[in-house]
Design a protein around this motif. Structure first.
Motif, PDB file in Angstrom:
ATOM      1  N   ILE A 147     117.787  44.928 -16.141  1.00  0.00           N
ATOM      2  CA  ILE A 147     117.424  44.899 -17.566  1.00  0.00           C
ATOM      3  C   ILE A 147     117.428  43.463 -18.081  1.00  0.00           C
ATOM      4  O   ILE A 147     116.509  43.047 -18.792  1.00  0.00           O
ATOM      5  CB  ILE A 147     118.376  45.793 -18.382  1.00  0.00           C
ATOM      6  CG1 ILE A 147     118.173  47.255 -18.007  1.00  0.00           C
ATOM      7  CG2 ILE A 147     118.166  45.587 -19.877  1.00  0.00           C
ATOM      8  CD1 ILE A 147     119.204  48.188 -18.563  1.00  0.00           C
ATOM      9  N   LYS A 148     118.460  42.719 -17.717  1.00  0.00           N
ATOM     10  CA  LYS A 148     118.538  41.314 -18.142  1.00  0.00           C
ATOM     11  C   LYS A 148     117.341  40.523 -17.630  1.00  0.00           C
ATOM     12  O   LYS A 148     116.746  39.734 -18.376  1.00  0.00           O
ATOM     13  CB  LYS A 148     119.829  40.674 -17.626  1.00  0.00           C
ATOM     14  CG  LYS A 148     121.073  41.098 -18.334  1.00  0.00           C
ATOM     15  CD  LYS A 148     122.266  40.382 -17.736  1.00  0.00           C
ATOM     16  CE  LYS A 148     123.577  40.846 -18.311  1.00  0.00           C
ATOM     17  NZ  LYS A 148     124.711  40.158 -17.668  1.00  0.00           N
ATOM     18  N   SER A 149     116.995  40.717 -16.384  1.00  0.00           N
ATOM     19  CA  SER A 149     115.863  39.967 -15.826  1.00  0.00           C
ATOM     20  C   SER A 149     114.556  40.361 -16.504  1.00  0.00           C
ATOM     21  O   SER A 149     113.699  39.498 -16.749  1.00  0.00           O
ATOM     22  CB  SER A 149     115.779  40.174 -14.313  1.00  0.00           C
ATOM     23  OG  SER A 149     115.489  41.507 -14.016  1.00  0.00           O
ATOM     24  N   GLU A 150     114.392  41.649 -16.820  1.00  0.00           N
ATOM     25  CA  GLU A 150     113.179  42.091 -17.523  1.00  0.00           C
ATOM     26  C   GLU A 150     113.096  41.482 -18.921  1.00  0.00           C
ATOM     27  O   GLU A 150     112.019  41.083 -19.368  1.00  0.00           O
ATOM     28  CB  GLU A 150     113.134  43.615 -17.613  1.00  0.00           C
ATOM     29  CG  GLU A 150     112.842  44.299 -16.306  1.00  0.00           C
ATOM     30  CD  GLU A 150     111.473  43.970 -15.748  1.00  0.00           C
ATOM     31  OE1 GLU A 150     110.507  43.863 -16.533  1.00  0.00           O
ATOM     32  OE2 GLU A 150     111.380  43.816 -14.517  1.00  0.00           O
ATOM     33  N   ILE A 151     114.220  41.413 -19.606  1.00  0.00           N
ATOM     34  CA  ILE A 151     114.243  40.799 -20.941  1.00  0.00           C
ATOM     35  C   ILE A 151     113.904  39.321 -20.849  1.00  0.00           C
ATOM     36  O   ILE A 151     113.143  38.788 -21.659  1.00  0.00           O
ATOM     37  CB  ILE A 151     115.605  41.030 -21.626  1.00  0.00           C
ATOM     38  CG1 ILE A 151     115.753  42.505 -22.006  1.00  0.00           C
ATOM     39  CG2 ILE A 151     115.751  40.148 -22.872  1.00  0.00           C
ATOM     40  CD1 ILE A 151     117.113  42.876 -22.554  1.00  0.00           C
ATOM     41  N   GLU A 162     117.099  47.346 -30.625  1.00  0.00           N
ATOM     42  CA  GLU A 162     118.154  48.026 -31.381  1.00  0.00           C
ATOM     43  C   GLU A 162     117.564  48.778 -32.569  1.00  0.00           C
ATOM     44  O   GLU A 162     117.899  49.946 -32.810  1.00  0.00           O
ATOM     45  CB  GLU A 162     119.192  47.009 -31.864  1.00  0.00           C
ATOM     46  CG  GLU A 162     120.353  47.628 -32.587  1.00  0.00           C
ATOM     47  CD  GLU A 162     121.369  46.604 -33.055  1.00  0.00           C
ATOM     48  OE1 GLU A 162     122.446  47.035 -33.496  1.00  0.00           O
ATOM     49  OE2 GLU A 162     121.089  45.391 -33.001  1.00  0.00           O
ATOM     50  N   LYS A 163     116.654  48.150 -33.288  1.00  0.00           N
ATOM     51  CA  LYS A 163     115.995  48.809 -34.416  1.00  0.00           C
ATOM     52  C   LYS A 163     115.210  50.036 -33.956  1.00  0.00           C
ATOM     53  O   LYS A 163     115.256  51.088 -34.592  1.00  0.00           O
ATOM     54  CB  LYS A 163     115.043  47.837 -35.134  1.00  0.00           C
ATOM     55  CG  LYS A 163     115.730  46.812 -35.971  1.00  0.00           C
ATOM     56  CD  LYS A 163     114.717  45.887 -36.623  1.00  0.00           C
ATOM     57  CE  LYS A 163     115.391  44.745 -37.335  1.00  0.00           C
ATOM     58  NZ  LYS A 163     114.402  43.803 -37.896  1.00  0.00           N
ATOM     59  N   THR A 195     112.694  35.112 -28.576  1.00  0.00           N
ATOM     60  CA  THR A 195     113.895  34.815 -27.799  1.00  0.00           C
ATOM     61  C   THR A 195     114.499  36.128 -27.308  1.00  0.00           C
ATOM     62  O   THR A 195     114.120  37.213 -27.748  1.00  0.00           O
ATOM     63  CB  THR A 195     114.938  34.063 -28.645  1.00  0.00           C
ATOM     64  OG1 THR A 195     115.386  34.912 -29.690  1.00  0.00           O
ATOM     65  CG2 THR A 195     114.366  32.779 -29.218  1.00  0.00           C
ATOM     66  N   GLU A 196     115.465  36.009 -26.405  1.00  0.00           N
ATOM     67  CA  GLU A 196     116.119  37.213 -25.878  1.00  0.00           C
ATOM     68  C   GLU A 196     116.803  37.996 -26.993  1.00  0.00           C
ATOM     69  O   GLU A 196     116.761  39.219 -27.022  1.00  0.00           O
ATOM     70  CB  GLU A 196     117.149  36.853 -24.797  1.00  0.00           C
ATOM     71  CG  GLU A 196     116.550  36.423 -23.481  1.00  0.00           C
ATOM     72  CD  GLU A 196     116.374  34.921 -23.366  1.00  0.00           C
ATOM     73  OE1 GLU A 196     116.589  34.206 -24.363  1.00  0.00           O
ATOM     74  OE2 GLU A 196     115.997  34.473 -22.280  1.00  0.00           O
ATOM     75  N   LEU A 197     117.431  37.288 -27.925  1.00  0.00           N
ATOM     76  CA  LEU A 197     118.122  37.966 -29.025  1.00  0.00           C
ATOM     77  C   LEU A 197     117.154  38.700 -29.939  1.00  0.00           C
ATOM     78  O   LEU A 197     117.444  39.795 -30.412  1.00  0.00           O
ATOM     79  CB  LEU A 197     118.944  36.963 -29.840  1.00  0.00           C
ATOM     80  CG  LEU A 197     120.242  36.485 -29.197  1.00  0.00           C
ATOM     81  CD1 LEU A 197     120.891  35.407 -30.049  1.00  0.00           C
ATOM     82  CD2 LEU A 197     121.185  37.637 -28.971  1.00  0.00           C
ATOM     83  N   GLN A 198     116.011  38.112 -30.196  1.00  0.00           N
ATOM     84  CA  GLN A 198     115.008  38.786 -31.024  1.00  0.00           C
ATOM     85  C   GLN A 198     114.502  40.055 -30.352  1.00  0.00           C
ATOM     86  O   GLN A 198     114.288  41.073 -31.018  1.00  0.00           O
ATOM     87  CB  GLN A 198     113.843  37.835 -31.309  1.00  0.00           C
ATOM     88  CG  GLN A 198     114.188  36.714 -32.245  1.00  0.00           C
ATOM     89  CD  GLN A 198     113.064  35.699 -32.364  1.00  0.00           C
ATOM     90  OE1 GLN A 198     112.298  35.504 -31.413  1.00  0.00           O
ATOM     91  NE2 GLN A 198     112.962  35.056 -33.520  1.00  0.00           N
TER      92      GLN A 198
END
Length: 89
Positions: free
Chosen positions: A7-11, A30-31, A21-24
């Motif tokens: 999942i991290k690599s896909e993001i 999440e929304k 960005t990753e956070l966005q």
């Protein structure tokens, strides 16, 4: 643990290909999943299978915020006023 790495690599790949960005990306996810859970609970609320108290515990939101969601989606609900309750006593 390998699923989380996937999942991290896909993001990270998605972030590199887009201007986010990753956070966005995580905020958007999440929304999306919160709205999905809200819609699922609203369906149960309309049927009468679930009460406001149960829904607010599941979603971890305040009842006031849930009623705001109901107003936004134009779903009818009954408002209880504290003044009316005191007069009945």
């Amino acid at each position: 643990m390998s699923n989380l790495k996937d999942i991290k690599s896909e993001i990270e790949k998605f972030a590199n290909n887009s201007d986010l960005t990753e956070l966005q990306i995580i905020e958007k996810l999440e929304k999306h999943y919160f709205n999905k859970k809200v819609n699922e609970n609203l369906r149960l609320y309309k049927k009468g299978d679930k009460k406001v108290n149960q829904i607010t515990k599941d979603l971890k939101i305040s009842p006031r915020k849930f009623y705001a969601i109901l107003e936004k989606k134009k779903i009818e609900f009954k408002k209880y006023k504290k003044d009316d309750l005191k007069q009945n006593i």
